[in-house]
Design an enzyme around this catalytic site. Sequence first.
Site, short mmCIF file in Angstrom:
data_model
loop_
_atom_site.label_atom_id
_atom_site.label_comp_id
_atom_site.label_asym_id
_atom_site.label_seq_id
_atom_site.Cartn_x
_atom_site.Cartn_y
_atom_site.Cartn_z
N GLY A 105 -63.12 50.72 109.43
CA GLY A 105 -63.77 50.90 110.71
C GLY A 105 -65.15 50.26 110.68
CD GLN A 145 -70.89 50.61 110.36
OE1 GLN A 145 -69.86 50.77 110.98
NE2 GLN A 145 -70.94 50.75 109.04
CB CYS A 186 -70.50 54.26 105.32
SG CYS A 186 -71.26 53.54 106.77
CG LEU A 187 -67.74 48.60 105.82
CD1 LEU A 187 -67.25 47.62 106.88
CD2 LEU A 187 -67.26 48.18 104.44
CG HIS A 242 -67.47 57.27 109.25
ND1 HIS A 242 -67.84 57.66 107.98
CD2 HIS A 242 -68.10 56.07 109.46
CE1 HIS A 242 -68.65 56.74 107.46
NE2 HIS A 242 -68.82 55.77 108.34
CD GLU A 243 -66.71 53.26 111.84
OE1 GLU A 243 -67.79 52.76 112.21
OE2 GLU A 243 -66.36 53.27 110.64
CG HIS A 258 -71.86 54.27 112.23
ND1 HIS A 258 -72.91 54.17 111.36
CD2 HIS A 258 -70.74 54.23 111.46
CE1 HIS A 258 -72.46 54.07 110.12
NE2 HIS A 258 -71.14 54.11 110.15
ZN LIG Z 1 -69.95 54.04 108.51
#
Ligand SMILES: [Zn+2]
Length: 173
Positions: free
Chosen positions: A45, A50, A95-96, A137-138, A141
């Site tokens: 995701g 991000q 998480c990226l 999660h996304e 953000h």
């Molecule tokens: Zn993340």
Amino acid sequence: MRLTIVEYPNKKLREISKEVKVFDAKLHSLLDSMYPIMIDTNGIGLAAIQVAHPIKALILNIPDEEGEQPKENLLELINPVITQQDGETVYQEGCLSVPKFYEDIKRSETLTLNYQDRDGNTQTLEADGLLAIAIQHEMDHLVGILFIDKLSYARRKKFEKEYKRMLKERKSS
Ligand SMILES: [Zn+2]
């Protein structure tokens, strides 16, 4: 469009993303550029913030039973709103934007979501399992929340120490 992933502790990640009102070629180009970055970095995701675009847009591609992420399974969620959520589940999230760090996080088990697709059409989605977890999660953000914000005080302290060490090692190598 050239994009790079914004990493913690960059304050950009704390920005509140704005609602998407125009579903034009610029939005499509952003979404199209987010996809290869997510796949290349082994993500499931990615939210637009991000990659430094604070708009309510995110993409998801949950691996299938073979662990593959074919593009036809790609989900693009614009202006997502959770209308219902139920149950409780714990999953080891990463998480990226917080590379190399994984922690157990508690989330709702199932959810129902309204969103718009890339052309602005309203859609509804029911999700459970990893998809429901990744959506939550996304969506965090989009309001400037990272999964590490959900850790206990002690675990957060431990994270800050380990993360700082990791950044230092990365810089020196
Ligand atoms: Zn993340």
